[in-house]
Scaffold this motif. Structure first.
Motif, short mmCIF file in Angstrom:
data_model
loop_
_atom_site.label_atom_id
_atom_site.label_comp_id
_atom_site.label_asym_id
_atom_site.label_seq_id
_atom_site.Cartn_x
_atom_site.Cartn_y
_atom_site.Cartn_z
N GLU A 150 20.13 9.65 38.94
CA GLU A 150 20.95 9.47 40.13
C GLU A 150 21.18 7.98 40.33
O GLU A 150 20.52 7.14 39.71
CB GLU A 150 20.26 10.08 41.36
CG GLU A 150 20.04 11.58 41.27
CD GLU A 150 19.34 12.13 42.49
OE1 GLU A 150 18.94 11.33 43.37
OE2 GLU A 150 19.17 13.36 42.57
N GLU A 151 22.13 7.65 41.18
CA GLU A 151 22.42 6.25 41.48
C GLU A 151 21.17 5.56 42.03
O GLU A 151 20.47 6.10 42.88
CB GLU A 151 23.56 6.17 42.48
CG GLU A 151 24.05 4.76 42.77
CD GLU A 151 25.21 4.74 43.74
OE1 GLU A 151 25.33 3.75 44.49
OE2 GLU A 151 26.00 5.71 43.76
N GLY A 152 20.88 4.35 41.51
CA GLY A 152 19.76 3.57 42.00
C GLY A 152 18.49 3.69 41.18
O GLY A 152 17.49 3.03 41.49
N GLU A 153 18.51 4.49 40.11
CA GLU A 153 17.32 4.63 39.26
C GLU A 153 17.33 3.60 38.14
O GLU A 153 18.39 3.10 37.73
CB GLU A 153 17.23 6.04 38.69
CG GLU A 153 17.01 7.12 39.73
CD GLU A 153 16.63 8.44 39.12
OE1 GLU A 153 15.47 8.58 38.67
OE2 GLU A 153 17.50 9.34 39.08
N THR A 154 16.13 3.29 37.62
CA THR A 154 15.98 2.30 36.55
C THR A 154 15.21 2.90 35.38
O THR A 154 14.20 3.58 35.58
CB THR A 154 15.26 1.05 37.06
OG1 THR A 154 16.07 0.42 38.07
CG2 THR A 154 15.02 0.05 35.93
N VAL A 155 15.69 2.63 34.18
CA VAL A 155 15.01 3.00 32.94
C VAL A 155 14.53 1.71 32.29
O VAL A 155 15.33 0.84 31.95
CB VAL A 155 15.96 3.76 31.99
CG1 VAL A 155 15.25 4.07 30.67
CG2 VAL A 155 16.48 5.03 32.64
N ALA A 156 13.22 1.56 32.15
CA ALA A 156 12.65 0.32 31.62
C ALA A 156 12.15 0.54 30.20
O ALA A 156 11.58 1.58 29.87
CB ALA A 156 11.50 -0.16 32.50
N SER A 157 12.39 -0.45 29.34
CA SER A 157 11.84 -0.45 27.99
C SER A 157 11.35 -1.86 27.67
O SER A 157 11.45 -2.76 28.51
CB SER A 157 12.91 -0.01 26.98
OG SER A 157 13.95 -0.96 26.90
N HIS A 158 10.84 -2.06 26.47
CA HIS A 158 10.22 -3.34 26.14
C HIS A 158 11.24 -4.46 25.99
O HIS A 158 10.88 -5.63 26.04
CB HIS A 158 9.40 -3.21 24.85
CG HIS A 158 10.24 -3.03 23.61
ND1 HIS A 158 10.77 -1.79 23.27
CD2 HIS A 158 10.65 -3.90 22.65
CE1 HIS A 158 11.46 -1.92 22.15
NE2 HIS A 158 11.40 -3.17 21.75
N ARG A 159 12.54 -4.12 25.80
CA ARG A 159 13.51 -5.20 25.55
C ARG A 159 14.54 -5.34 26.66
O ARG A 159 15.20 -6.34 26.76
CB ARG A 159 14.19 -5.03 24.19
CG ARG A 159 15.23 -3.89 24.07
CD ARG A 159 14.62 -2.55 23.88
NE ARG A 159 15.62 -1.52 23.63
CZ ARG A 159 15.30 -0.24 23.49
NH1 ARG A 159 14.06 0.16 23.58
NH2 ARG A 159 16.23 0.66 23.25
#
Length: 292
Positions: A150-159
């Motif tokens: 949904e709007e406002g979510e974050t997907v984090a990875s190492h780069r």
């Protein structure tokens, strides 16, 4: 030490089939990984013909579920898995609902590709070809890690991190998202399909690159209210980029009218009159390199 972040435009067109413009697709690549935003028709073939290594792509994001943004979902997943000799089994996929249902209908046991997957993992012919490519046995199925966003979510990875942002296109029939990819020193914003949206200004604030929908000249968009409430022209995209202080604007999702050199010149002129930064009219397989 600096590294390069590359953007590769795998598709810059719209739903109209054209040999020189695939449906929308943008690849973002670092030294060791990559993400693709949308996979419109023809974009997978562009990817396989480009400098992009399909096995380097480990994240796939969809802005929305119009076919001109995702028709090559199946082709990309199947070809990457089939040719990858085990290295292309895993893929993380993100997008708005109903992405989970779409993925299941394509790749589940009873899905569109279910019989193909069973044949390629169980028949001796496919097993032998898999082994000749260097693949281990027993041959395993592709594993898609699917996440609805949904709007406002974050997907984090190492780069990098990828954050979802606003887009308004054909709601409520389809949910649309924009995306902002950020490293510690570089940011890339991809609008997806949207009307000129004030909320996108803040979302794209100070971006190094804004890739924005621009179907045509703004006057030709605005004379059809049904289109203007869902799509953006060159001037509209440029105003968003200027207000956001984006350093570079890349225009994509180009209509067939933009195949005319005169219209391309007019679109660039219109955009540059409204945006002091660098403006690029997208072309399939165009590469943009950023130092990060």
């Amino acid at each position: 030490m600096s590294t390069d972040l590359r953007l590769v435009l795998l598709g810059t067109g719209n739903p109209a089939p054209r040999a020189h413009r695939a449906g929308q697709s943008i690849a973002v690549l670092s030294n060791d990984a990559g993400a693709i935003f949308d996979l419109g028709p023809g974009s997978a073939m562009n990817l396989f013909a480009s400098t992009v290594d399909a096995l380097q792509i480990d994240q796939l994001f969809f802005t929305h579920h119009h076919f001109d943004h995702m028709a090559d979902f199946g082709h990309f997943v199947m070809a990457r898995w089939d040719q990858g000799a085990g290295a292309g089994d895993a893929l993380s996929v993100y997008g708005p609902p109903p992405l989970l249902r779409i993925a299941e209908l394509l790749f589940g046991p009873d899905g569109v590709y279910g019989p193909d997957l069973q044949a390629r993992t169980r028949h001796p012919l496919s097993q032998r070809i898999h082994q000749l490519r260097g693949g281990p046995m027993p041959r395993t199925l592709p594993v898609l890690d699917v996440h609805e966003l949904e709007e406002g979510e974050t997907v984090a990875s190492h780069r990098w991190t990828v954050t979802t942002g606003p887009a308004r296109h054909v709601q409520p029939y389809l949910t649309s998202l924009s995306y902002r990819l950020e490293t510690p020193s570089v940011s890339v914003v991809i609008s997806g399909d949207t009307r000129p949206l004030p909320a996108l200004v803040e979302f794209a604030r100070d971006a190094d690159v804004l890739v924005h929908m621009a179907m045509d000249l703004q006057d030709d968009i605005d004379r059809w209210p049904e289109i203007a409430t869902s799509c953006t022209g060159a001037a509209g995209a440029a105003r968003i980029a200027a207000r956001a202080n984006a350093k570079r604007l890349v225009l994509v999702h180009l209509d067939t009218t933009a195949d005319s050199p005169d219209r391309q010149t007019a679109m660039l002129t219109e955009a540059r009159a409204n945006c002091p930064g660098d403006v690029i009219l997208g072309e399939d397989l165009l590469e943009i390199t950023l130092t990060v």
